[in-house]
Design a protein around this motif. Structure first.
Motif, PDB file in Angstrom:
ATOM      1  N   TYR A  86      17.967  -9.981  -2.508  1.00  0.00           N
ATOM      2  CA  TYR A  86      17.156  -9.080  -2.879  1.00  0.00           C
ATOM      3  C   TYR A  86      16.535  -9.087  -1.151  1.00  0.00           C
ATOM      4  CZ  TYR A  86      13.125  -6.233  -3.599  1.00  0.00           C
ATOM      5  OH  TYR A  86      12.199  -5.114  -3.646  1.00  0.00           O
ATOM      6  N   ARG A  87      16.404 -10.340  -0.530  1.00  0.00           N
ATOM      7  CA  ARG A  87      15.920 -10.163   0.821  1.00  0.00           C
ATOM      8  C   ARG A  87      17.125  -9.669   1.874  1.00  0.00           C
ATOM      9  NH1 ARG A  87      13.860 -16.112   1.182  1.00  0.00           N
ATOM     10  NH2 ARG A  87      11.853 -15.975   0.867  1.00  0.00           N
ATOM     11  N   ARG A  88      18.288 -10.058   1.548  1.00  0.00           N
ATOM     12  CA  ARG A  88      19.516  -9.771   2.429  1.00  0.00           C
ATOM     13  C   ARG A  88      19.501  -8.179   2.459  1.00  0.00           C
ATOM     14  NH1 ARG A  88      23.424 -12.643  -0.451  1.00  0.00           N
ATOM     15  NH2 ARG A  88      23.911 -10.812  -1.430  1.00  0.00           N
ATOM     16  N   ALA A  89      19.030  -7.452   1.193  1.00  0.00           N
ATOM     17  CA  ALA A  89      18.922  -5.869   1.250  1.00  0.00           C
ATOM     18  C   ALA A  89      17.643  -5.470   1.659  1.00  0.00           C
ATOM     19  CB  ALA A  89      19.046  -5.646  -0.344  1.00  0.00           C
ATOM     20  N   GLY A  90      16.878  -6.224   2.285  1.00  0.00           N
ATOM     21  CA  GLY A  90      15.559  -5.873   2.995  1.00  0.00           C
ATOM     22  C   GLY A  90      14.403  -6.024   2.021  1.00  0.00           C
ATOM     23  N   GLY A  91      14.629  -6.666   0.976  1.00  0.00           N
ATOM     24  CA  GLY A  91      13.516  -6.889   0.097  1.00  0.00           C
ATOM     25  C   GLY A  91      12.238  -7.526   0.361  1.00  0.00           C
ATOM     26  N   TYR A  92      11.140  -7.481   0.268  1.00  0.00           N
ATOM     27  CA  TYR A  92       9.933  -8.147   0.295  1.00  0.00           C
ATOM     28  C   TYR A  92       9.500  -7.585   1.581  1.00  0.00           C
ATOM     29  CZ  TYR A  92       9.812 -10.449  -4.000  1.00  0.00           C
ATOM     30  OH  TYR A  92       9.824 -10.699  -5.426  1.00  0.00           O
ATOM     31  N   ARG A  93      10.335  -6.689   2.445  1.00  0.00           N
ATOM     32  CA  ARG A  93       9.688  -6.018   3.634  1.00  0.00           C
ATOM     33  C   ARG A  93       8.441  -5.197   3.394  1.00  0.00           C
ATOM     34  NH1 ARG A  93      15.116  -5.080   6.705  1.00  0.00           N
ATOM     35  NH2 ARG A  93      16.040  -7.096   6.691  1.00  0.00           N
ATOM     36  N   ALA A  94       8.632  -4.598   2.429  1.00  0.00           N
ATOM     37  CA  ALA A  94       7.658  -3.427   1.921  1.00  0.00           C
ATOM     38  C   ALA A  94       6.229  -4.119   1.607  1.00  0.00           C
ATOM     39  CB  ALA A  94       8.015  -2.730   0.902  1.00  0.00           C
ATOM     40  N   LEU A  95       6.440  -5.318   0.937  1.00  0.00           N
ATOM     41  CA  LEU A  95       5.374  -5.953   0.621  1.00  0.00           C
ATOM     42  C   LEU A  95       4.458  -6.537   1.936  1.00  0.00           C
ATOM     43  CD1 LEU A  95       3.437  -7.601  -1.267  1.00  0.00           C
ATOM     44  CD2 LEU A  95       4.766  -9.529  -1.327  1.00  0.00           C
ATOM     45  N   ALA A  96       5.045  -6.809   2.921  1.00  0.00           N
ATOM     46  CA  ALA A  96       4.370  -7.353   4.187  1.00  0.00           C
ATOM     47  C   ALA A  96       3.819  -6.190   4.744  1.00  0.00           C
ATOM     48  CB  ALA A  96       5.579  -7.937   5.244  1.00  0.00           C
ATOM     49  N   ARG A  97       4.605  -4.780   4.699  1.00  0.00           N
ATOM     50  CA  ARG A  97       3.781  -3.819   5.354  1.00  0.00           C
ATOM     51  C   ARG A  97       2.935  -3.323   4.338  1.00  0.00           C
ATOM     52  NH1 ARG A  97       7.602   1.141   6.590  1.00  0.00           N
ATOM     53  NH2 ARG A  97       8.496  -0.573   7.720  1.00  0.00           N
ATOM     54  N   ALA A  98       2.632  -3.369   3.140  1.00  0.00           N
ATOM     55  CA  ALA A  98       1.669  -3.033   2.371  1.00  0.00           C
ATOM     56  C   ALA A  98       0.386  -3.723   2.547  1.00  0.00           C
ATOM     57  CB  ALA A  98       2.148  -2.996   0.792  1.00  0.00           C
ATOM     58  N   LEU A  99       0.458  -5.090   2.523  1.00  0.00           N
ATOM     59  CA  LEU A  99      -0.692  -5.992   2.685  1.00  0.00           C
ATOM     60  C   LEU A  99      -1.130  -5.740   3.797  1.00  0.00           C
ATOM     61  CD1 LEU A  99       0.924  -9.483   1.096  1.00  0.00           C
ATOM     62  CD2 LEU A  99      -0.601  -7.759   0.034  1.00  0.00           C
ATOM     63  N   ALA A 100      -0.575  -5.431   4.678  1.00  0.00           N
ATOM     64  CA  ALA A 100      -1.458  -4.968   5.925  1.00  0.00           C
ATOM     65  C   ALA A 100      -1.806  -3.549   6.180  1.00  0.00           C
ATOM     66  CB  ALA A 100      -0.325  -5.152   7.283  1.00  0.00           C
ATOM     67  N   THR A 101      -2.077  -2.969   5.029  1.00  0.00           N
ATOM     68  CA  THR A 101      -2.439  -1.527   4.920  1.00  0.00           C
ATOM     69  C   THR A 101      -3.819  -1.729   3.882  1.00  0.00           C
ATOM     70  OG1 THR A 101      -0.044  -1.001   5.155  1.00  0.00           O
ATOM     71  CG2 THR A 101      -1.714   0.864   4.221  1.00  0.00           C
ATOM     72  N   PRO A 102      -4.545  -0.812   4.200  1.00  0.00           N
ATOM     73  CA  PRO A 102      -5.741  -0.813   3.147  1.00  0.00           C
ATOM     74  C   PRO A 102      -5.356  -0.330   1.702  1.00  0.00           C
ATOM     75  CG  PRO A 102      -6.382   0.298   5.155  1.00  0.00           C
ATOM     76  CD  PRO A 102      -4.892   0.208   5.361  1.00  0.00           C
ATOM     77  N   PRO A 103      -5.820  -0.969   0.822  1.00  0.00           N
ATOM     78  CA  PRO A 103      -5.225  -0.542  -0.685  1.00  0.00           C
ATOM     79  C   PRO A 103      -5.410   0.911  -0.974  1.00  0.00           C
ATOM     80  CG  PRO A 103      -6.936  -2.555  -0.875  1.00  0.00           C
ATOM     81  CD  PRO A 103      -6.758  -1.985   0.727  1.00  0.00           C
ATOM     82  N   ASP A 104      -6.397   1.559  -0.509  1.00  0.00           N
ATOM     83  CA  ASP A 104      -6.354   3.070  -0.788  1.00  0.00           C
ATOM     84  C   ASP A 104      -5.499   4.036  -0.027  1.00  0.00           C
ATOM     85  OD1 ASP A 104      -8.821   2.779  -2.478  1.00  0.00           O
ATOM     86  OD2 ASP A 104     -10.173   3.152  -1.174  1.00  0.00           O
ATOM     87  N   ASP A 105      -4.908   3.428   1.097  1.00  0.00           N
ATOM     88  CA  ASP A 105      -3.943   3.855   1.561  1.00  0.00           C
ATOM     89  C   ASP A 105      -2.783   3.874   1.001  1.00  0.00           C
ATOM     90  OD1 ASP A 105      -5.910   4.780   3.449  1.00  0.00           O
ATOM     91  OD2 ASP A 105      -4.787   3.616   5.302  1.00  0.00           O
TER      92      ASP A 105
END
Ligand SMILES: Cc1cc2nc3c(=O)[nH]c(=O)nc-3n(C[C@H](O)[C@H](O)[C@H](O)COP(=O)(O)O)c2cc1C
Ligand code: SF4
Length: 435
Positions: free
Chosen positions: A24-43
């Motif tokens: 999953y990581r090889r395919a780019g997995g969990y990169r979205a999570l890192a981005r999401a956690l740096a974004t306000p929840p309402d966004d």
């Protein structure tokens, strides 16, 4: 943009280790999570709203809008519950997804829980699918060990506990309020709405209930942007979805394509109806969606298109039947399922499915009459809109839609005093050697 095989959720399913964290990581997995956690929840909620993602569990409610209903600053715990109860005849997308890429679901669940400010999330899986439960447990353990679950996820300060819960195996437990009752440890009976789960859900606290495919779609939206997702599909049904073709089709399986794709296009991808035969009837989205016929090959399979043709998009579980199939027998089998699965809480559904099954059995044996068809439609009228939960509305679909398109076939049974079809000829494997 329609008609093109567009693998997003299914892109890596054929890799032998697709279910592992490493793949999953090889395919780019969990990169979205890192981005999401740096974004306000309402966004994040705003992004999911802008993507146009609508619930993939059948009803098509806008996912971001549902998340936005969770009251904030209310001092109550919030919960995310993933509906992985997939039990409807013909529906087979969530189980393959959880087997092939459980981490897509887990990453989506973490992002969704973060967005609604929940610190506890549950995946409610039907108990019979032990292989799926094991796979999810393994994937959750991998995610926990990698720091994607638990305390202070990726150093963000956000905590989440994710529990995989096995249900006891009842179709009704897929209905969101029955699911919550079951998750609380009681018999899985539905609750009256309102209040909706967003206000009073699990343990009477604000809860989002979302389908597996809805939640698994979230990481790709966060990774690629709302516009990318909204750029696929049709005007009001955005994005891609998994279409599962089963029955009399050359290559059954899951085909991921933009919403709005037609059965004709999907059949092209799947090699067509089994050789030497022609399409007779089909369900667009599992047994609860009224059947359609060969007149409907070009209906856009999105929420509006399926409804416009008198059916529903449902779960995109397309069951394909050729001319060897007795529609009366098919309607009987489906109605038997509904009779068996009716939770019994309300009279129209409990009694209605019981009597519909008996009348259909009589008709299939050729011992019925034309009045029986009116009786079936009368019972249906007394169920639709009169049952405690939507189960009752959908349980009548096989009978009513088959009478609509194939009334003559019902009458033929009565005239002959038996079924004119050979059940062996309609077996999925019949004539396979010739293909
Ligand atoms: C009888 C019945 C069974 C259902 N089974 C499921 C199911 O197995 N999985 C699912 O996601 N939704 C199922 N639903 C729909 C849920 O109640 C709910 O609408 C859905 O989980 C919401 O998720 P979504 O907005 O992501 O689609 C069922 C509904 C009914 C009435
Ligand atoms: S319609 Fe009534 S009996 Fe049927 S499943 Fe729902 S609550 Fe139970």
């Amino acid at each position: 943009m329609t008609g093109v095989l567009t693998p997003v959720l299914t892109a890596h399913w054929d890799e032998p280790d697709s279910f592992t964290l490493a793949a999953y990581r090889r395919a780019g997995g969990y990169r979205a999570l890192a981005r999401a956690l740096a974004t306000p929840p309402d966004d994040i909620i705003g992004m999911v709203k802008a993507s146009g993602l609508r619930g993939r569990g059948g009803a098509g409610f806008p996912t971001g809008v549902k998340w936005g209903f969770i009251p904030q600053g209310d001092g109550k715990p919030h919960y995310l519950v993933v509906n992985a109860d997939e039990s409807e005849p013909g529906t087979c997308k969530d189980i393959p997804l959880m087997m092939a890429t459980p981490h897509a679901l887990i990453e989506g669940a973490i992002i969704a829980a973060y967005a609604i400010r929940a610190h506890h999330a549950f995946i409610y899986v039907r108990g019979e699918v032990l292989h799926v439960i094991r796979r999810l447990h393994q994937a959750v353990a991998e995610a926990q060990a990698a720091g994607y679950l638990g305390r202070d996820i990726l150093g963000s300060g956000y905590d989440l506990e994710l529990v995989v819960h096995a249900g006891a195996g009842a179709y009704e437990c897929g209905e969101e309020t029955a699911l919550l009752t079951s998750l609380e440890g009681h018999r899985g009976l539905p609750r009256l709405k309102p209040p909706f789960p967003a206000i009073a859900g699990l343990y009477a606290s604000p809860t989002v209930v979302n389908n597996v495919e809805s939640i698994a779609s979230v990481p790709s939206i966060v990774a690629n942007g709302a516009d990318w997702f909204a750029g696929m599909g049709s005007e009001k049904s955005k994005g891609v979805g998994i279409f599962s073709l089963s029955g009399h089709v050359v290559t059954p399986g899951q085909y991921e394509a933009p919403l709005g794709t037609t059965l004709r296009e999907l059949l092209d991808l799947a090699g067509g109806v089994r050789h030497g035969h022609r399409l007779k009837f089909w369900t667009p989205g599992g047994s609860s969606t009224p059947i359609l016929t060969d007149e409907h090959l070009d209906v856009p399979l999105d929420f509006e298109g399926a409804a416009g043709a008198g059916s529903m998009l449902g779960t995109r579980g397309l069951q394909i039947f050729d001319e060897t199939t007795c529609v009366v027998r098919a309607a009987l089998r489906w109605t038997e399922f509904y009779e068996h699965e009716s939770c019994g809480k309300c009279t129209p559904c409990r009694e209605g499915t019981y009597w519909m099954t008996r009348i259909l059995r009589r008709l299939e044996r050729g011992e019925g009459s034309e009045e029986d068809l009116d009786k079936l439609l009368d019972i249906s009228d007394n169920m639709v809109g009169r049952t405690f939960c939507p189960f009752g509305d959908t349980a009548v679909s096989p009978a009513t839609s088959s009478i609509k398109y194939f009334r003559d076939e019902y009458i033929e049974h009565s005239k002959r005093g038996g079924c004119p079809f050979d059940p062996a000829a309609s077996a999925a494997w019949a004539g396979r050697e010739a293909q």
